[in-house]
Design a protein around this motif. Structure first.
Motif, PDB file in Angstrom:
ATOM      1  N   ARG A   6      35.596 -36.146  75.137  1.00 22.34           N
ATOM      2  CA  ARG A   6      34.455 -35.939  74.027  1.00 22.34           C
ATOM      3  C   ARG A   6      33.088 -36.497  74.557  1.00 22.34           C
ATOM      4  N   ALA A   9      31.826 -34.188  77.656  1.00 22.82           N
ATOM      5  CA  ALA A   9      31.275 -33.168  77.023  1.00 22.82           C
ATOM      6  C   ALA A   9      29.775 -33.540  76.426  1.00 22.82           C
ATOM      7  N   ILE A  12      27.691 -34.035  79.819  1.00 23.61           N
ATOM      8  CA  ILE A  12      27.576 -33.092  80.839  1.00 23.61           C
ATOM      9  C   ILE A  12      27.169 -31.722  80.375  1.00 23.61           C
ATOM     10  N   TRP A  13      26.979 -31.489  79.106  1.00 25.17           N
ATOM     11  CA  TRP A  13      26.738 -30.002  78.308  1.00 25.17           C
ATOM     12  C   TRP A  13      25.244 -30.279  78.316  1.00 25.17           C
ATOM     13  N   PRO A  14      24.457 -31.164  77.626  1.00 28.04           N
ATOM     14  CA  PRO A  14      22.821 -31.345  77.618  1.00 28.04           C
ATOM     15  C   PRO A  14      22.439 -31.370  79.051  1.00 28.04           C
ATOM     16  N   PHE A  16      23.442 -30.020  81.721  1.00 23.73           N
ATOM     17  CA  PHE A  16      23.704 -28.660  82.254  1.00 23.73           C
ATOM     18  C   PHE A  16      22.402 -27.825  81.832  1.00 23.73           C
ATOM     19  N   LEU A  17      22.264 -27.900  80.533  1.00 22.92           N
ATOM     20  CA  LEU A  17      21.169 -26.986  79.873  1.00 22.92           C
ATOM     21  C   LEU A  17      19.786 -27.552  80.516  1.00 22.92           C
ATOM     22  N   TRP A  59      21.164 -31.482  87.733  1.00 23.30           N
ATOM     23  CA  TRP A  59      22.223 -31.813  86.950  1.00 23.30           C
ATOM     24  C   TRP A  59      22.970 -33.220  87.124  1.00 23.30           C
ATOM     25  N   SER A  63      22.402 -35.951  84.239  1.00 26.77           N
ATOM     26  CA  SER A  63      23.562 -36.560  83.620  1.00 26.77           C
ATOM     27  C   SER A  63      23.572 -38.172  83.558  1.00 26.77           C
ATOM     28  N   CYS A  66      21.632 -39.066  80.646  1.00 29.82           N
ATOM     29  CA  CYS A  66      22.293 -38.867  79.400  1.00 29.82           C
ATOM     30  C   CYS A  66      23.442 -39.741  79.264  1.00 29.82           C
TER      31      CYS A  66
END
Length: 87
Positions: A6, A9, A12-14, A16-17, A59, A63, A66
């Motif tokens: 969790r 994710a 990594i997801w934000p 990536f965007l 990325w 990352s 983040c």
């Protein structure tokens, strides 16, 4: 989904965007064939390779940002509980 997956994710997801947006923003103004190494020599890579390399660098950097934001959002009790649980 376990806690590690969790959190991964969440990081990594934000990232990536944002890396995708950075890729568009940077290469709207920079020609990939004009990118040179720090000592001034041409990289000798194809445009696609430069796009790909830049995306992964963006990325990775986002990352880290983040991940730091996620860690700063944790309370001291959460961080201490993780340290005790890992030992």
């Amino acid at each position: 989904m376990n806690r590690f997956a969790r959190r991964l994710a969440i990081v990594i997801w934000p990232a990536f965007l944002v890396a995708g947006v950075l890729e568009i923003a940077v290469f709207a103004f920079v020609d990939p064939s004009a990118v040179h190494s720090p000592d001034g020599r041409p990289l000798g890579l194809s445009d696609t390779a430069i796009y790909s390399l830049a995306f992964f660098v963006f990325w990775a950097v986002v990352s880290v940002g983040c991940l730091l934001a996620l860690r700063l959002a944790c309370s001291a009790e959460e961080i201490n509980a993780e340290a005790i649980g890992d030992a």
